[in-house]
Design a protein around this motif. Structure first.
Motif, PDB file in Angstrom:
ATOM      1  N   SER A  83     -35.690 -49.789 -61.811  1.00  0.00           N
ATOM      2  CA  SER A  83     -36.964 -49.404 -62.398  1.00  0.00           C
ATOM      3  C   SER A  83     -37.921 -48.712 -61.435  1.00  0.00           C
ATOM      4  N   LEU A  84     -37.392 -47.789 -60.613  1.00  0.00           N
ATOM      5  CA  LEU A  84     -38.303 -46.939 -59.839  1.00  0.00           C
ATOM      6  C   LEU A  84     -38.916 -45.946 -60.813  1.00  0.00           C
ATOM      7  N   TRP A  85     -40.229 -45.939 -60.874  1.00  0.00           N
ATOM      8  CA  TRP A  85     -40.910 -45.052 -61.828  1.00  0.00           C
ATOM      9  C   TRP A  85     -42.306 -44.723 -61.309  1.00  0.00           C
ATOM     10  N   ALA A  90     -48.783 -38.898 -61.003  1.00  0.00           N
ATOM     11  CA  ALA A  90     -48.681 -39.335 -59.598  1.00  0.00           C
ATOM     12  C   ALA A  90     -47.456 -38.764 -58.902  1.00  0.00           C
ATOM     13  N   ARG A  91     -46.678 -37.971 -59.620  1.00  0.00           N
ATOM     14  CA  ARG A  91     -45.432 -37.458 -59.034  1.00  0.00           C
ATOM     15  C   ARG A  91     -45.700 -36.297 -58.083  1.00  0.00           C
ATOM     16  N   GLY A  92     -44.746 -36.080 -57.195  1.00  0.00           N
ATOM     17  CA  GLY A  92     -44.830 -34.922 -56.312  1.00  0.00           C
ATOM     18  C   GLY A  92     -45.631 -35.152 -55.050  1.00  0.00           C
ATOM     19  N   HIS A  93     -45.932 -36.417 -54.730  1.00  0.00           N
ATOM     20  CA  HIS A  93     -46.715 -36.706 -53.517  1.00  0.00           C
ATOM     21  C   HIS A  93     -46.001 -37.668 -52.571  1.00  0.00           C
ATOM     22  N   GLY A  94     -44.713 -37.887 -52.808  1.00  0.00           N
ATOM     23  CA  GLY A  94     -43.968 -38.761 -51.887  1.00  0.00           C
ATOM     24  C   GLY A  94     -44.164 -40.252 -52.130  1.00  0.00           C
ATOM     25  N   LEU A  95     -44.828 -40.609 -53.237  1.00  0.00           N
ATOM     26  CA  LEU A  95     -45.109 -42.036 -53.462  1.00  0.00           C
ATOM     27  C   LEU A  95     -43.852 -42.824 -53.814  1.00  0.00           C
ATOM     28  N   ALA A  96     -42.857 -42.152 -54.396  1.00  0.00           N
ATOM     29  CA  ALA A  96     -41.618 -42.856 -54.747  1.00  0.00           C
ATOM     30  C   ALA A  96     -40.947 -43.397 -53.487  1.00  0.00           C
ATOM     31  N   GLY A  97     -40.993 -42.604 -52.427  1.00  0.00           N
ATOM     32  CA  GLY A  97     -40.402 -43.044 -51.158  1.00  0.00           C
ATOM     33  C   GLY A  97     -41.117 -44.281 -50.621  1.00  0.00           C
ATOM     34  N   LEU A 117     -28.341 -49.997 -56.134  1.00  0.00           N
ATOM     35  CA  LEU A 117     -29.105 -49.492 -57.280  1.00  0.00           C
ATOM     36  C   LEU A 117     -28.192 -48.594 -58.099  1.00  0.00           C
ATOM     37  N   ARG A 118     -28.690 -48.171 -59.236  1.00  0.00           N
ATOM     38  CA  ARG A 118     -27.937 -47.235 -60.076  1.00  0.00           C
ATOM     39  C   ARG A 118     -28.818 -46.047 -60.427  1.00  0.00           C
ATOM     40  N   VAL A 119     -28.181 -44.898 -60.554  1.00  0.00           N
ATOM     41  CA  VAL A 119     -28.946 -43.690 -60.890  1.00  0.00           C
ATOM     42  C   VAL A 119     -28.081 -42.803 -61.793  1.00  0.00           C
ATOM     43  N   ASP A 122     -27.277 -36.968 -63.179  1.00  0.00           N
ATOM     44  CA  ASP A 122     -28.052 -35.722 -63.244  1.00  0.00           C
ATOM     45  C   ASP A 122     -29.508 -35.898 -62.783  1.00  0.00           C
ATOM     46  N   ASN A 123     -29.861 -37.096 -62.290  1.00  0.00           N
ATOM     47  CA  ASN A 123     -31.234 -37.317 -61.833  1.00  0.00           C
ATOM     48  C   ASN A 123     -31.313 -36.947 -60.351  1.00  0.00           C
ATOM     49  N   SER A 124     -31.361 -35.624 -60.112  1.00  0.00           N
ATOM     50  CA  SER A 124     -31.262 -35.181 -58.718  1.00  0.00           C
ATOM     51  C   SER A 124     -32.503 -35.531 -57.903  1.00  0.00           C
ATOM     52  N   GLU A 131     -31.039 -40.886 -51.239  1.00  0.00           N
ATOM     53  CA  GLU A 131     -30.215 -40.402 -50.114  1.00  0.00           C
ATOM     54  C   GLU A 131     -31.070 -40.257 -48.849  1.00  0.00           C
ATOM     55  N   LYS A 132     -32.296 -39.791 -49.039  1.00  0.00           N
ATOM     56  CA  LYS A 132     -33.196 -39.643 -47.890  1.00  0.00           C
ATOM     57  C   LYS A 132     -33.459 -41.001 -47.226  1.00  0.00           C
ATOM     58  N   ALA A 133     -33.454 -42.072 -48.041  1.00  0.00           N
ATOM     59  CA  ALA A 133     -33.675 -43.425 -47.504  1.00  0.00           C
ATOM     60  C   ALA A 133     -32.381 -44.035 -46.959  1.00  0.00           C
TER      61      ALA A 133
HETATM   62  C1  LIG Z   1     -37.874 -40.367 -59.687  1.00  0.00           C
HETATM   63  C2  LIG Z   1     -39.373 -40.362 -59.425  1.00  0.00           C
HETATM   64  C3  LIG Z   1     -39.852 -41.796 -59.143  1.00  0.00           C
HETATM   65  C4  LIG Z   1     -39.613 -39.487 -58.177  1.00  0.00           C
HETATM   66  O1  LIG Z   1     -40.974 -39.443 -57.877  1.00  0.00           O
HETATM   67  P1  LIG Z   1     -41.647 -38.053 -57.487  1.00  0.00           P
HETATM   68  O2  LIG Z   1     -43.037 -38.278 -57.099  1.00  0.00           O
HETATM   69  O3  LIG Z   1     -41.367 -37.144 -58.625  1.00  0.00           O
HETATM   70  O4  LIG Z   1     -40.824 -37.664 -56.212  1.00  0.00           O
HETATM   71  P2  LIG Z   1     -41.311 -36.640 -55.110  1.00  0.00           P
HETATM   72  O5  LIG Z   1     -42.214 -35.610 -55.648  1.00  0.00           O
HETATM   73  O6  LIG Z   1     -41.796 -37.449 -53.951  1.00  0.00           O
HETATM   74  O7  LIG Z   1     -39.989 -35.859 -54.774  1.00  0.00           O
HETATM   75  C5  LIG Z   1     -39.056 -36.496 -54.032  1.00  0.00           C
HETATM   76  C6  LIG Z   1     -38.193 -35.430 -53.390  1.00  0.00           C
HETATM   77  O8  LIG Z   1     -37.370 -34.781 -54.383  1.00  0.00           O
HETATM   78  C7  LIG Z   1     -37.438 -33.379 -54.170  1.00  0.00           C
HETATM   79  N1  LIG Z   1     -37.196 -32.724 -55.444  1.00  0.00           N
HETATM   80  C8  LIG Z   1     -38.089 -32.373 -56.376  1.00  0.00           C
HETATM   81  N2  LIG Z   1     -37.444 -31.817 -57.425  1.00  0.00           N
HETATM   82  C9  LIG Z   1     -36.118 -31.819 -57.109  1.00  0.00           C
HETATM   83  C10 LIG Z   1     -34.932 -31.394 -57.778  1.00  0.00           C
HETATM   84  N3  LIG Z   1     -34.992 -30.853 -58.991  1.00  0.00           N
HETATM   85  N4  LIG Z   1     -33.741 -31.571 -57.159  1.00  0.00           N
HETATM   86  C11 LIG Z   1     -33.668 -32.137 -55.938  1.00  0.00           C
HETATM   87  N5  LIG Z   1     -34.757 -32.574 -55.263  1.00  0.00           N
HETATM   88  C12 LIG Z   1     -35.956 -32.412 -55.853  1.00  0.00           C
HETATM   89  C13 LIG Z   1     -38.824 -33.157 -53.627  1.00  0.00           C
HETATM   90  O9  LIG Z   1     -38.880 -31.940 -52.920  1.00  0.00           O
HETATM   91  C14 LIG Z   1     -38.973 -34.336 -52.692  1.00  0.00           C
HETATM   92  O10 LIG Z   1     -38.314 -34.105 -51.485  1.00  0.00           O
HETATM   93  P3  LIG Z   1     -39.050 -34.343 -50.090  1.00  0.00           P
HETATM   94  O11 LIG Z   1     -39.450 -35.803 -50.078  1.00  0.00           O
HETATM   95  O12 LIG Z   1     -38.007 -34.025 -49.095  1.00  0.00           O
HETATM   96  O13 LIG Z   1     -40.220 -33.439 -50.118  1.00  0.00           O
HETATM   97  C15 LIG Z   1     -40.195 -39.784 -60.612  1.00  0.00           C
HETATM   98  O14 LIG Z   1     -39.798 -38.456 -60.829  1.00  0.00           O
HETATM   99  C16 LIG Z   1     -40.010 -40.587 -61.878  1.00  0.00           C
HETATM  100  O15 LIG Z   1     -40.701 -41.582 -62.093  1.00  0.00           O
HETATM  101  N6  LIG Z   1     -39.067 -40.151 -62.730  1.00  0.00           N
HETATM  102  C17 LIG Z   1     -38.771 -40.866 -63.986  1.00  0.00           C
HETATM  103  C18 LIG Z   1     -38.075 -42.212 -63.749  1.00  0.00           C
HETATM  104  C19 LIG Z   1     -36.820 -42.085 -62.929  1.00  0.00           C
HETATM  105  O16 LIG Z   1     -36.050 -41.137 -63.061  1.00  0.00           O
HETATM  106  N7  LIG Z   1     -36.616 -43.084 -62.040  1.00  0.00           N
HETATM  107  C20 LIG Z   1     -35.414 -43.190 -61.233  1.00  0.00           C
HETATM  108  C21 LIG Z   1     -34.438 -44.120 -61.910  1.00  0.00           C
HETATM  109  S1  LIG Z   1     -32.972 -44.330 -60.948  1.00  0.00           S
END
Ligand SMILES: CC(C)(COP(=O)(O)OP(=O)(O)OC[C@H]1O[C@@H](n2cnc3c(N)ncnc32)[C@H](O)[C@@H]1OP(=O)(O)O)[C@@H](O)C(=O)NCCC(=O)NCCS
Length: 154
Positions: A83-85, A90-97, A117-119, A122-124, A131-133
């Motif tokens: 449940s990473l979400w 709030a997306r696009g600012h590195g908060l997921a990391g 975890l599972r992903v 196609d959720n690149s 992978e970065k972690a």
């Molecule tokens: C997955 C999720 C948490 C990521 O959060 P986010 O804020 O969008 O992630 P970020 O903007 O920090 O991007 C993370 C990285 O992915 C990269 N990225 C962005 N779009 C990309 C794409 N289409 N393909 C590959 N990488 C991509 C970014 O450049 C960034 O890389 P960096 O850290 O080296 O700069 C968010 O998109 C989300 O909540 N998605 C819906 C729920 C979900 O899919 N959860 C995961 C379940 S396993």
């Protein structure tokens, strides 16, 4: 200036947890999904129990909870993250990391050796974050959703 911080949710935070978790489920699965419907009917006691049994972390942006990750023991030696979400705003600012790092730190503090975890294949974006972690694909196509299993040694 925007202030962000990651915080672990305790039982006392069950209302916040319920709101963010249901937002995440609606956004990811839709309001007709069986899992959303099941959790939408949780009582306060059920939300509290989830927070007792699993570790849940939120990311606060100017004190507003905008994301979630949860962790639970899979075995004495392994923690499963789910449940990473993040809220779309709030997306696009590195908060997921940052959320992921908090959950992995919690796993380390539990002295396990493996975090899994599972992903969806196609959720690149998510896969890139894992992978970065340091997570690597451990098995392909797991479960009914045909997800990739990833793992990290800690
Ligand atoms: C997955 C999720 C948490 C990521 O959060 P986010 O804020 O969008 O992630 P970020 O903007 O920090 O991007 C993370 C990285 O992915 C990269 N990225 C962005 N779009 C990309 C794409 N289409 N393909 C590959 N990488 C991509 C970014 O450049 C960034 O890389 P960096 O850290 O080296 O700069 C968010 O998109 C989300 O909540 N998605 C819906 C729920 C979900 O899919 N959860 C995961 C379940 S396993």
């Amino acid at each position: 200036m925007t202030v962000t911080r990651v915080a672990r949710l305790t039982e006392a935070d069950w209302r916040v947890f319920a709101v963010v978790r249901l937002q995440a489920l609606t956004d990811s699965l839709g309001p007709t999904d069986p899992q959303y419907r099941r959790e939408a009917s949780f009582t306060a006691a059920q939300w509290r129990r989830r927070l007792r049994e699993h570790a849940a972390f939120t990311v606060l942006v100017d004190d507003r909870p905008m994301g979630l990750i949860s962790a639970q023991h899979q075995s004495a030696d392994s923690v499963y993250l789910y449940s990473l979400w993040l809220a779309p705003d709030a997306r696009g600012h590195g908060l997921a990391g940052e959320l992921l790092e908090a959950a992995v730190q919690w796993a380390r503090s539990r002295q396990v050796h493996t975090v899994t975890l599972r992903v969806a294949p196609d959720n690149s974006v998510a896969r890139g974050i894992y992978e970065k972690a340091g997570f690597r694909v451990a098995a392909a196509t797991v479960g009914p959703r045909q997800e990739l299993a990833m793992s990290l040694s800690v």
